[in-house]
Design a protein around this motif. Structure first.
Motif, PDB file in Angstrom:
ATOM      1  N   VAL A   1      28.692  39.470  27.418  1.00 36.10           N
ATOM      2  CA  VAL A   1      28.319  38.968  28.724  1.00 36.10           C
ATOM      3  C   VAL A   1      28.550  37.469  28.732  1.00 36.10           C
ATOM      4  O   VAL A   1      28.211  36.772  27.787  1.00 36.10           O
ATOM      5  N   GLU A   2      29.121  36.996  29.809  1.00 29.42           N
ATOM      6  CA  GLU A   2      29.471  35.590  29.962  1.00 29.42           C
ATOM      7  C   GLU A   2      28.969  35.125  31.323  1.00 29.42           C
ATOM      8  O   GLU A   2      29.044  35.868  32.296  1.00 29.42           O
ATOM      9  N   TYR A   3      28.411  33.926  31.384  1.00 27.59           N
ATOM     10  CA  TYR A   3      27.973  33.359  32.664  1.00 27.59           C
ATOM     11  C   TYR A   3      29.033  32.371  33.101  1.00 27.59           C
ATOM     12  O   TYR A   3      29.219  31.330  32.483  1.00 27.59           O
ATOM     13  N   ARG A   4      29.769  32.734  34.153  1.00 21.88           N
ATOM     14  CA  ARG A   4      30.949  31.957  34.552  1.00 21.88           C
ATOM     15  C   ARG A   4      30.567  30.750  35.388  1.00 21.88           C
ATOM     16  O   ARG A   4      30.480  30.815  36.606  1.00 21.88           O
ATOM     17  N   ASN A   5      30.367  29.609  34.706  1.00 23.75           N
ATOM     18  CA  ASN A   5      30.172  28.346  35.390  1.00 23.75           C
ATOM     19  C   ASN A   5      31.493  27.591  35.501  1.00 23.75           C
ATOM     20  O   ASN A   5      31.548  26.546  36.116  1.00 23.75           O
ATOM     21  N   ASN A   6      32.523  28.113  34.845  1.00 18.17           N
ATOM     22  CA  ASN A   6      33.866  27.545  34.888  1.00 18.17           C
ATOM     23  C   ASN A   6      34.854  28.686  35.121  1.00 18.17           C
ATOM     24  O   ASN A   6      34.522  29.843  34.938  1.00 18.17           O
ATOM     25  N   HIS A   7      36.072  28.312  35.491  1.00 17.66           N
ATOM     26  CA  HIS A   7      37.122  29.318  35.622  1.00 17.66           C
ATOM     27  C   HIS A   7      37.446  29.889  34.243  1.00 17.66           C
ATOM     28  O   HIS A   7      37.252  29.239  33.224  1.00 17.66           O
ATOM     29  N   ARG A   8      37.950  31.116  34.208  1.00 17.75           N
ATOM     30  CA  ARG A   8      38.363  31.756  32.962  1.00 17.75           C
ATOM     31  C   ARG A   8      39.754  32.356  33.146  1.00 17.75           C
ATOM     32  O   ARG A   8      40.094  32.847  34.213  1.00 17.75           O
ATOM     33  N   ILE A   9      40.533  32.315  32.065  1.00 21.05           N
ATOM     34  CA  ILE A   9      41.813  33.016  32.012  1.00 21.05           C
ATOM     35  C   ILE A   9      41.709  33.989  30.847  1.00 21.05           C
ATOM     36  O   ILE A   9      41.399  33.584  29.725  1.00 21.05           O
ATOM     37  N   LEU A  10      41.930  35.265  31.120  1.00 22.54           N
ATOM     38  CA  LEU A  10      41.891  36.291  30.088  1.00 22.54           C
ATOM     39  C   LEU A  10      43.309  36.733  29.773  1.00 22.54           C
ATOM     40  O   LEU A  10      44.102  36.975  30.684  1.00 22.54           O
ATOM     41  N   PHE A  11      43.622  36.806  28.484  1.00 21.83           N
ATOM     42  CA  PHE A  11      44.893  37.360  28.037  1.00 21.83           C
ATOM     43  C   PHE A  11      44.586  38.659  27.312  1.00 21.83           C
ATOM     44  O   PHE A  11      43.800  38.679  26.368  1.00 21.83           O
ATOM     45  N   ILE A  12      45.186  39.759  27.768  1.00 22.95           N
ATOM     46  CA  ILE A  12      44.969  41.077  27.175  1.00 22.95           C
ATOM     47  C   ILE A  12      46.053  41.299  26.129  1.00 22.95           C
ATOM     48  O   ILE A  12      47.200  41.584  26.456  1.00 22.95           O
ATOM     49  N   GLU A  13      45.678  41.155  24.858  1.00 26.26           N
ATOM     50  CA  GLU A  13      46.657  41.331  23.789  1.00 26.26           C
ATOM     51  C   GLU A  13      46.867  42.799  23.467  1.00 26.26           C
ATOM     52  O   GLU A  13      47.986  43.232  23.243  1.00 26.26           O
ATOM     53  N   LYS A  14      45.782  43.578  23.452  1.00 29.47           N
ATOM     54  CA  LYS A  14      45.887  44.984  23.050  1.00 29.47           C
ATOM     55  C   LYS A  14      44.878  45.814  23.825  1.00 29.47           C
ATOM     56  O   LYS A  14      43.705  45.460  23.915  1.00 29.47           O
ATOM     57  N   ILE A  15      45.340  46.911  24.392  1.00 30.27           N
ATOM     58  CA  ILE A  15      44.457  47.858  25.055  1.00 30.27           C
ATOM     59  C   ILE A  15      45.066  49.258  24.882  1.00 30.27           C
ATOM     60  O   ILE A  15      46.085  49.572  25.471  1.00 30.27           O
ATOM     61  N   PRO A  16      44.457  50.081  24.020  1.00 35.97           N
ATOM     62  CA  PRO A  16      45.004  51.416  23.772  1.00 35.97           C
ATOM     63  C   PRO A  16      45.039  52.269  25.049  1.00 35.97           C
ATOM     64  O   PRO A  16      44.205  52.107  25.941  1.00 35.97           O
ATOM     65  N   LYS A  17      46.009  53.157  25.116  1.00 32.11           N
ATOM     66  CA  LYS A  17      46.129  54.032  26.289  1.00 32.11           C
ATOM     67  C   LYS A  17      44.902  54.918  26.472  1.00 32.11           C
ATOM     68  O   LYS A  17      44.586  55.331  27.570  1.00 32.11           O
TER      69      LYS A  17
END
Length: 94
Positions: A1-17
């Protein structure tokens, strides 16, 4: 859980089917109201996603394995823990 007080950029490196990722819902985490308001995210491996500042509202994700018949054989065949992990990098943008 993250409290977004700033912008975030997420990079998805791996996500199994065989994985399903849900965004946490509204309310106290783990409550019936929160669990019922979770939404599935449609992330793709190798892509990046921008999440704007939400003035401190919590955000987080739940990772589950797809229990459908099509994916049961994949999950069994690839039972190593590292094969089931979702790998995400998050950058905080100030």
């Amino acid at each position: 859980v993250e409290y977004r007080n700033n912008h975030r950029i997420l990079f998805i490196e791996k996500i199994p089917k065989s994985s399903i990722v849900f965004s946490i819902g509204k309310g106290i985490i783990g409550s019936a109201a929160e669990e019922n308001s979770r939404t599935k995210v449609d992330w793709e491996e190798g892509r990046s996603y921008f999440f704007p500042c939400l003035k401190g509202i919590a955000c987080g994700w739940i990772h589950k394995q797809d229990g459908s018949e099509n994916n049961k054989s994949d999950v069994t065949a690839n039972s190593a823990d590292s094969d089931m992990e979702v790998v995400i990098y998050m950058l905080k943008v100030s």
